[in-house]
Design an enzyme around this catalytic site. Structure first.
Site: not given
Length: 291
Positions: A262, A195, A96
């Site tokens: 995630h 992603e 992230s």
């Protein structure tokens, strides 16, 4: 050492992560400011940078696991002591917002890192398969093999072919945010990993279009598409539609449906190490980041 370079973390989730890591025979130690909080940061910039630099400089520390992402890593990457990183390379794991840190470490020290769950563990999202994948990437010496999952939202995104090159990337938003900074990676000959989470399809379109217009994707060898979780809005265009259209014209192999990101069942991959993407077989094989 467990550090919080970005957002504030929850002690009860870190306690679960410590339990997991200890069960693997590791000795997790909390950085002094791991539980600090200042608004949406895990403490002031200076504190977060200090924890990272202390971990990189300590010869007893052999791995650095970020507790979570959130936001804030970009604000401190210019304060990292890259000489210390180069002097004593260590495993660095996270995902992230941690993509900003990983890109900086790749630029400043050519340090391969690990894209995987944070130490603030949530069993509902990261079941045993996620734990085993992280353990294998951190402690194993064999290649990491990630197979396409038909039920992933990005599974329809496939352009046939095989590509080899270093796997570079992570969270799409953070990759795009690094454009124009010293940390934006040279993607020529690389397999780009992307992603994201909670980004509407038109925003994903905007980010990929930005990369295309900047010339960043002109010479990529291939694209590995991970999980795009909760990326839907009221339009009838899906995120898979956007990914297929924006990536399909690059003329390189593209493999979607990889459980990296995630979503539930998130798996771990090294980034910065040699990889092979076989879109025909639906497999991404990555050399170990730990030797």
């Amino acid at each position: 050492m467990l550090v919080s370079p970005s957002g504030p973390t929850k002690p009860e989730r870190v306690a679960r992560g410590v339990e997991l890591l200890t069960g693997w025979g590791l000795r997790p130690v909390l950085a002094p400011n791991a539980y600090a909080r200042q608004g949406y940061f895990a403490g002031a910039d200076a504190l977060r940078a200090a924890d990272l630099n202390a971990a990189f400089a300590d010869p007893e520390v052999r791995g650095i696991l970020c507790t979570r992402g959130g936001y804030g890593a970009q604000r401190i990457v210019d304060d990292i002591d890259m000489a210390a990183v180069r002097c004593d390379p260590k495993v660095v794991a996270g995902f992230s917002d941690i993509t900003a840190l990983q890109l900086a470490l790749w630029r400043g020290a050519r340090l391969a890192t690990v894209h995987g769950p944070g130490a603030a563990w949530l069993d509902a999202r990261t079941p045993p398969v996620s734990g085993e994948s992280l353990r294998a990437a951190l402690m194993g010496t064999g290649p990491v093999v990630i197979k396409r999952v038909e039920t992933e939202e990005t599974a329809p995104v496939v352009v046939p072919g095989t590509a080899t090159g270093p796997l570079i990337g992570g969270n799409l938003s953070l990759i795009v945010s690094s454009v124009g900074t010293p940390d934006f990676p040279d993607l020529r000959g690389a397999i780009l990993l992307v992603e994201d989470v909670a980004e509407a399809p038109y925003k994903v379109d905007r980010m990929l279009t930005h990369l295309r217009r900047a010339g960043a994707l002109d010479a990529v060898a291939g694209v590995a598409v991970g999980q795009f979780t909760d990326c839907a809005d009221g339009w009838d265009v899906t995120v898979a539609d956007v990914l297929a259209e924006r990536l399909g014209g690059l003329g390189v192999p593209v493999l979607g449906g990889l459980p990296v990101g995630h979503g539930t069942g998130q798996l771990t991959v090294p980034v910065g190490t040699p990889a092979t993407l076989d879109a025909d077989a639906g497999v991404l094989t990555v050399s170990p980041g730990v030797t």
